[in-house]
Design a protein around this motif. Structure first.
Motif, mmCIF file in Angstrom:
data_model
loop_
_atom_site.group_PDB
_atom_site.id
_atom_site.type_symbol
_atom_site.label_atom_id
_atom_site.label_comp_id
_atom_site.label_asym_id
_atom_site.label_seq_id
_atom_site.Cartn_x
_atom_site.Cartn_y
_atom_site.Cartn_z
ATOM 1 N N THR A 73 60.696 -24.047 -8.145
ATOM 2 C CA THR A 73 61.553 -25.234 -8.203
ATOM 3 C C THR A 73 61.415 -25.876 -9.581
ATOM 4 N N LYS A 74 62.460 -26.578 -9.960
ATOM 5 C CA LYS A 74 62.427 -27.310 -11.225
ATOM 6 C C LYS A 74 61.757 -28.655 -10.996
ATOM 7 N N GLY A 75 60.727 -28.917 -11.787
ATOM 8 C CA GLY A 75 60.004 -30.172 -11.648
ATOM 9 C C GLY A 75 59.540 -30.679 -12.989
ATOM 10 N N ASP A 77 60.401 -38.750 -19.888
ATOM 11 C CA ASP A 77 59.345 -39.200 -18.979
ATOM 12 C C ASP A 77 58.362 -38.074 -18.650
ATOM 13 N N ALA A 78 58.867 -36.849 -18.567
ATOM 14 C CA ALA A 78 58.004 -35.735 -18.160
ATOM 15 C C ALA A 78 58.360 -34.477 -18.931
ATOM 16 N N GLU A 79 57.410 -33.575 -18.986
ATOM 17 C CA GLU A 79 57.626 -32.247 -19.550
ATOM 18 C C GLU A 79 58.239 -31.373 -18.455
ATOM 19 N N PRO A 80 59.395 -30.744 -18.696
ATOM 20 C CA PRO A 80 60.000 -29.906 -17.653
ATOM 21 C C PRO A 80 59.084 -28.737 -17.287
ATOM 22 N N ARG A 81 58.983 -28.455 -16.022
ATOM 23 C CA ARG A 81 58.142 -27.351 -15.553
ATOM 24 C C ARG A 81 58.833 -26.617 -14.403
ATOM 25 N N THR A 82 58.626 -25.314 -14.350
ATOM 26 C CA THR A 82 58.992 -24.543 -13.164
ATOM 27 C C THR A 82 57.747 -24.451 -12.302
ATOM 28 N N ILE A 83 57.848 -24.934 -11.082
ATOM 29 C CA ILE A 83 56.663 -25.101 -10.235
ATOM 30 C C ILE A 83 56.749 -24.181 -9.016
ATOM 31 N N GLN A 84 55.650 -23.509 -8.732
ATOM 32 C CA GLN A 84 55.563 -22.703 -7.510
ATOM 33 C C GLN A 84 55.317 -23.656 -6.339
#
Length: 960
Positions: free
Chosen positions: A193-195, A362-369
């Motif tokens: 998911t994109k987080g 606000d945040a660094e984009p991350r792909t999260i499991q």
């Protein structure tokens, strides 16, 4: 009755499936025979046949039919699992479609509706297994909610509890906020998911600063909302940046909670800031860190309720404006995450992320499991709750030893390391589920006695727990223990007051209901005239994980805990066949429970097969849209072809790629066998009347009998090693090549009485050997070739061939086959028609052999003349057969110059393509970056072009 001209699978499959089952042939009476037992991994009662089921059940049926043919008392236990979550969801969806819902009913009324659904719709998959040809003992079909099975489940729970191996504990579980139940790891699927990765300032308390002068610790997290329940900040003990503040404190923004900075190796100095916020009540890793830091589970903070909405923590520090917010944004409204981020940003605690262009975010984009519930479809929440657990670590020890000492043989052996790794590190097994459908946990809660010696209905956590198989048994235990003095005292009081009253026990639905009912009864005022004094108790509302009940499958299905003859005869089972993906969830747990309660392993061999994948090698899933329906394949190719494909492709646990071309090929194999049998019928070849091989004098007949003996031995050896592919390929090669392609060709025009007897007997052996793989067509052909109504193929005898191979006959026929093959290959390479007749010059050493086989050489090799003098000068084809060179003159047969030109051009083209593909495959950039299927295709194309170049080179060489 003459055979139909064409083979139609559909016309025979339904007929034989019905006849086998209706005549009880899946378990013929064999009380004195050696038992052989397999239990089927019970599919969900809600399920439909999928391609994994097709593989799993095909392999089991192959083994069962093989052992049945070998005369054993073969029992294949069949049944379905009640599938707690899946079944409850199905029924609730149906209710929802009608504008109804579960909570409109009592628990008992809803369960009645589930049973109604099962009676109407719960047998779909068992009908589909019949279509596949599964020869299970349908007369004893099991269900994990059958009364006898429920008795077994309750006994196991009670006994394990008495031994201290089942207990209630507060731990983190995978909580599904939609289904409102804990779920197992198997029911969790990880999705990308994109987080974001947010960075925050956690102010240091007491005026402490870091060595660099900062008065805060920077933490980074993908779940900012959980800071409401943070209990510590962890840093690595060797991280120089934070050594000076280990043991100091920070003051959490928003809640103002004072939390310690702890040293723990879980904090990775290379990841993020090296400082990790610890929320032990909402993260599995943090839970372990929290315990190492000295937090008891009961003291760990919980900030979410069962719906994943923010609730007040035990210390009361969550501000009121956050109470009731959902954890995420939902229905267009900001959730706790958005509110927390906005507050921290407004208060100056958010550290923005600066991207490569210098812009702040606000945040660094991350792909999260991210874990999702596979049925509820929402993000799983690690949630701290009271649940029932099995001490799996203790139960695992005998199961580990059973594999180490060889009592359980894991095939393939490569899975042993995985088994040991999991079992050696096994965690407590959460077995309670917050559902209505399932085996209800046999735990009963009674009110403790207060200082006045009367039942006290207060805090639900303050109860007396009794585990017993029935409510009546629990009440009797309560009488003897909790209320041993209370009840006699009360009864004596009633008697002394002259009142016709006594103490009775009544079950209430919930603890609060019990308290309310007690209050309404006038308690603690005693002595209501002619009224009994009730003590209310409550049964645990949860049910057991379905894996708990299915772990008892190898022995509960055989009648345990009753000491039945069936149990004595068929436990332990012989083999378990399953996918490797349930090694831990089912197989290991069966090993644990079987050894604990039966004191023997549940099965001697555990065979783990791979997955069936899409043609491109991808894992099948509904979301990818690449799921293949096995029933559609049966409709298209027939059940026999699908079964043979599964067995022939199963190679000791390797994954199987679906391949329509192979399925079509095995359908053609069935057709070839059908046509070969029609040839036999047309030539007066019928069923054999003898189990023993007939006498044979002709070389071709003695050869084919020897081939039967070799094939039987090869199949027996393959089955002993669980090499399904080798067994399938052995009978395929013999039936297609040795019998259909060569033997029937060799005997054409010379079918005497001896040959009829031999051919009929060999065809019978083919049908028997092929039956485990292709039961429908073989049973049909067995029936049409002879009058054997009382001796169906399914219960025939497996070949026990003791024929001494006639080596001379075998050598002669095998030489002839190679000669014909070489001649046919040469004709194909030289562009000659297959029927072209040629002359050949043989060495003198082959005179005797060629004279013995003169008729076959004339008909199959298409040789006009066979000479033993030197070949004339000029172009010729040189055939090398078993080291002897046979020369075929080509002068006047073909245009040698034109043929050389054609072959040279074709060779140049094939070589160019081969080398081009080799260059691409030798390029690391292509191999590493291209899609796996593209690389695989390039390798296949290269191999094909290399083989073509070799063939053309050989053809040119033949021209001399």
């Amino acid at each position: 009755m003459a055979m139909e001209k064409t083979f139609d699978p559909a016309s025979i499959e339904a007929k034989w499936a019905h006849l086998w089952e209706s005549r009880g042939l899946f378990r013929p009476e064999r009380p004195d025979a050696q038992p052989f037992t397999i239990v089927n991994p019970p599919p969900n009662v809600t399920g439909a046949l999928h391609i994994g089921h097709a593989l799993d059940n095909t392999l089991q049926d192959v083994l069962v039919r093989y052992e049945r043919l070998r005369g054993k008392d073969a029992l294949w236990v069949v049944g379905t699992d009640h599938a707690g979550i899946a079944t409850q969801m199905v029924v609730e969806r149906q209710m929802d479609a009608k504008g109804d819902k579960r909570t409109n009913y009592s628990r008992e009324a809803f369960i009645d509706k589930v049973w109604e659904w099962k009676a109407e719709s719960g047998g779909q998959i068992t009908g589909q297994l019949r279509r596949l040809g599964c020869s299970m003992d349908w007369s004893r079909e099991q269900f994990t909610m059958d009364p006898h099975f429920t008795d077994a489940v309750l006994k196991v729970f009670v006994d394990l509890h008495k031994e201290g191996l089942i207990y209630r504990d507060k731990r983190l579980v995978n909580w599904d906020p939609k289904l409102k139940t804990a779920i197992s790891d198997l029911e969790v699927e990880t999705r990308e998911t994109k987080g974001g990765f947010w960075h925050f300032k956690y102010p240091l308390a007491d005026g402490v600063t870091l060595d660099d002068g900062r008065d805060y610790i920077e933490v980074a997290t993908t779940r900012p909302e959980t800071m409401l329940a943070d209990m510590a900040v962890a840093v690595h003990p060797d991280d120089a940046r934070y050594k000076s503040v280990i043991g100091k404190f920070v003051t959490l923004p928003i809640t103002g909670r004072r939390i310690a900075i702890v040293a723990d190796e879980h904090a990775d100095p290379e990841l993020g800031t090296g400082a990790v916020k610890i929320t032990p009540g909402h993260d599995f890793n943090d839970f372990d860190v929290g315990r190492r830091a000295g937090f008891a589970a009961a003291d760990m903070l919980n900030m979410l309720d069962g719906d994943a909405n923010v609730c007040q923590t035990q210390d009361g520090l969550v501000p009121a404006e956050y109470i009731g917010l959902h954890r995420f944004r939902r229905d267009g409204l900001d959730g706790a995450r958005e509110a927390i981020i906005a507050r921290l940003k407004a208060d100056g605690f958010l550290i923005p992320h600066v991207d490569k262009d210098g812009e702040e975010h606000d945040a660094e984009p991350r792909t999260i499991q991210t874990p999702f519930g596979d049925r509820g479809g929402v993000v799983i929440e690690p949630w701290l709750t009271d649940q029932w657990y099995v001490d799996a670590a203790t139960l695992a020890q005998p199961a580990i030893a059973a594999v180490r000492n060889g009592d359980i043989n894991i095939v393939p052996k490569s899975w042993e390391k995985t088994y040991y790794n999991w079992m050696d590190n096994i965690q407590p097994w959460c077995v309670s589920r917050q559902l209505w459908w399932g085996h209800r946990i046999p735990a009963f809660y009674f009110p403790p006695l207060n200082d006045a010696g009367l039942p006290e209905y207060g805090d639900p956590a303050n109860v007396e727990t009794i585990v017993a198989e029935t409510a009546e048994a629990a009440v009797e235990i309560a009488r003897r223990t909790i209320y041993s003095t209370c009840i006699p005292a009360l009864n004596e009081k009633f008697k002394s007051e002259g009142k016709d009253s006594k103490v009775v026990f009544e079950q209430a639905a919930t603890w609060s209901d019990a308290g309310a009912r007690m209050a309404s009864a006038g308690i603690p005022t005693l002595g209501r005239d002619h009224a009994d004094y009730p003590i209310y108790f409550v049964r645990d509302p949860d049910v057991l994980d379905t894996w708990f009940s299915s772990a008892l499958w190898p022995f509960a299905t055989l009648g345990w805990p009753n000491d039945s003859d069936l149990l004595k005869r068929h436990y332990p089972n012989d083999v378990l066949v399953s996918g490797f993906d349930i090694l831990f969830f089912w197989n290991a747990r069966m090993a644990m429970q079987g050894l604990h309660f039966m004191k023997e392993v549940p099965w001697k061999t555990m065979y783990l097969h791979g997955l069936v994948r899409a043609p491109d090698g991808a894992k099948m899933s509904k979301s990818k849209g690449n799921v293949i329906d096995p029933l559609g394949l049966i409709d298209k190719y027939g059940a026999d072809a699908l079964r043979f494909f599964m067995a022939a492709m199963e190679s000791q646990g390797r994954d199987i790629k679906m391949d329509d071309a192979r399925l079509a090929g095995y359908r053609n194999f069935a057709t070839k066998l059908w046509n070969a049998t029609r040839f036999c019928e047309a030539n007066g070849i019928t069923a054999s009347t003898s189990f023993e091989a007939p006498e044979a004098t002709r070389p071709v007949n003695r050869w084919i009998l020897g081939e039967v003996a070799d094939t039987v031995a090869a199949i027996d050896k393959a089955f002993a090693a669980f090499r399904f592919d080798e067994a399938a390929n052995a009978i395929y090669s013999f039936a297609w090549n040795s019998f259909c392609d060569w033997y029937l060709e060799l005997i054409k025009g010379a079918i005497d009485e001896e040959t009829k007897a031999v051919a009929g007997w060999v065809l019978d052996q083919i049908l028997v050997m092929l039956h485990p793989f292709m039961p429908f067509i073989t049973e049909e052909l067995w029936t049409v070739t002879g009058d054997r109504a009382d001796y169906p193929l399914i219960t025939a005898r497996w070949p026990e061939v003791t024929i001494a191979r006639d080596q001379q006959a075998s050598d002669d026929i095998n030489w002839l086959i190679k000669l014909v093959g070489e001649l046919r290959a040469a004709k194909a390479e030289l562009g000659l028609p297959p029927g072209a007749r040629l002359a050949a010059h043989f060495p003198e050493s082959l005179r005797g052999r060629t004279e013995t086989l003169a008729a076959q050489c004339d008909r199959l090799a298409r040789l006009d003349s066979i000479r033993f003098d030197p070949a004339p000068a000029g172009a010729s084809a040189q055939l090398v057969v078993e080291g002897e060179t046979i020369t075929v003159p080509l002068e006047g047969v073909i245009d040698l110059g034109a043929e050389r030109d054609r072959l040279t051009k074709a060779l140049a083209a094939a070589t160019k393509e081969r080398d081009s593909l080799a260059g691409r495959l030798g390029n690391p950039s292509f191999v590493e970056r291209a899609k796996p299927e593209a690389v695989e295709k390039a390798r296949a194309d290269h191999d094909a072009k290399a083989a073509e170049a070799d063939r053309l080179t050989a053809a040119l060489a033949r021209l001399g």
